[in-house]
Design an enzyme around this catalytic site. Structure first.
Site, PDB file in Angstrom:
ATOM      1  N   ARG A  70       0.836  -1.198   0.000  1.00  0.00           N
ATOM      2  CA  ARG A  70       0.000   0.000   0.000  1.00  0.00           C
ATOM      3  C   ARG A  70       0.875   1.254   0.000  1.00  0.00           C
ATOM      4  O   ARG A  70       0.559   2.259  -0.653  1.00  0.00           O
ATOM      5  CB  ARG A  70      -0.934   0.005   1.209  1.00  0.00           C
ATOM      6  N   GLU A 114     -15.522   7.155   6.865  1.00  0.00           N
ATOM      7  CA  GLU A 114     -14.520   6.582   7.763  1.00  0.00           C
ATOM      8  C   GLU A 114     -14.336   7.492   8.966  1.00  0.00           C
ATOM      9  O   GLU A 114     -14.943   8.559   9.059  1.00  0.00           O
ATOM     10  CB  GLU A 114     -13.191   6.426   7.027  1.00  0.00           C
ATOM     11  N   LYS A 162      -2.277   7.228   1.292  1.00  0.00           N
ATOM     12  CA  LYS A 162      -1.927   7.542   2.683  1.00  0.00           C
ATOM     13  C   LYS A 162      -0.826   8.599   2.673  1.00  0.00           C
ATOM     14  O   LYS A 162       0.362   8.309   2.845  1.00  0.00           O
ATOM     15  CB  LYS A 162      -1.490   6.267   3.410  1.00  0.00           C
TER      16      LYS A 162
END
Length: 349
Positions: free
Chosen positions: A103, A230, A197
């Site tokens: 990721r 989220e 991210k």
């Protein structure tokens, strides 16, 4: 040192620095003088929270916390051009390191940051860093930056990207107490920004602070269509009264490694008859607030029960039985999961 004053003296505003004309900023004339000052600061800390750091700008692992610094002209510092990820260090094993690293590189690609190392080298650095730290329980956090070079907006003046990592000595345990949440009024990130991210976490910080201001643990983001998104740095999941586990789609939010693992493990409860099903789909605020159980999902939790939302109880207002059953599945995986796929042994010396 300047000090805050609450004096009502009209001659005093908020800072007292004596005669400003006499105030002199100290100039460090040598690196040894500066290093002595830094060591003086760290000598007062009983337990060093950061036992080891890696810096590609140094080209190695640093054990002296006084030297754990990043150049001020690094574009991650002054432009936010960087990405990061993390891994859990538990009982001497790194949990899901490869999933997190994959990721990490996807995030770097989206941010147009070329990695200074290939995947296997990044992995080796992180494992060696964990070993050098001698820490058996904590977190491993790492960043990739456009690199140091100048103070422009674009990174064309940066000779190379940079890779930093640090081991944090921190204790964490399976969460068993419920928390309260609120619906955030802070605008959520765009899907393009949220699905990588990156280090631009100001919206996340403000959302967390907003919740704490209202006596809650954290907040919940809702998208423009009224669907659940989220939490500020965690995923959220629900269990309906029909005993179905629901996780919101990942098209507008970060696909958390822990919640993805939860989706792999949860069918065990379906097989045993405790859950009726496991699904990812859109869920509206109205449906979510009618759920029987609710939880945050994140690396160090791994599941955190939510018992109240916007001052209203979730379900019966108690920690859910199925929430804890799911938490047990993930925690057991963290403690005793496969050493071939889930856990990487750290070769301490």
């Amino acid at each position: 040192m300047a000090s805050y004053s609450s004096s009502s003296d009209p001659k005093s505003d908020s800072l007292e620095v004596g005669n400003v004309e006499d105030f002199k900023v100290h100039v460090f004339k040598s690196s040894s003088e500066l290093l002595e000052k830094l060591h003086e600061k760290w000598s007062k800390v009983e337990k060093k929270p950061y036992p080891a750091m890696y810096s590609s700008t140094y080209g190695g692992i640093i054990l002296d916390p006084a030297l754990m610094v990043i150049p001020i002209d690094d574009h991650m510092v002054h432009r936010g051009h960087g990405v990061f990820d993390t891994a859990i260090l538990l009982n001497g094993y790194l949990y899901e390191l490869d999933v997190h690293l994959n990721r990490f590189l996807r995030s770097a690609s989206k941010a147009r940051i070329p990695s200074p190392f290939d995947l296997s080298t990044l992995r080796s650095i992180l494992v060696q860093l964990a070993a050098a730290s001698q820490i058996k329980k904590g977190t491993l956090r790492y960043w990739m930056s456009a690199g140091p070079g100048d103070f422009l907006l674009q990174p064309t003046g940066c000779p190379t990207s940079a890779f930093y990592a640090v081991v944090i000595d921190e204790d964490f345990n399976q969460c068993k107490e419920g928390v309260k949440v609120i619906t955030s009024s802070i605008p959520m990130k765009s899907p393009e920004m949220a699905t990588m991210k990156n280090v631009n976490y100001l919206p996340n910080i403000l959302a967390k602070m907003e919740a704490e201001d209202k006596g809650a643990f954290a907040s919940i983001w809702v998208d423009e269509k009224g669907y659940i998104a989220e939490g500020p740095n965690v995923n959220v999941a629900f269990i309906t009264h029909d005993k179905e586990l629901i996780v919101p789609f990942f098209d507008k939010i970060l696909s958390g490694c822990t919640v993805l693992r939860l989706l792999e493990l949860a069918p065990k409860l379906v097989e045993s008859g405790r859950l009726k099903g496991v699904t990812t789909r859109n869920i509206s605020v109205e449906e979510a607030k009618r759920s029987a159980e609710m939880m945050f999902v994140g690396s160090t939790l791994p599941l955190l029960p939510i018992i109240a939302w916007d001052e209203q109880p979730v379900g019966d207002g108690k920690v859910g039985e199925l929430t804890m059953a799911l938490s047990d599945l993930v925690w057991d995986d963290m403690v005793a999961g496969s050493t071939e796929t889930q856990r990487t042994a750290v070769p301490y010396v």
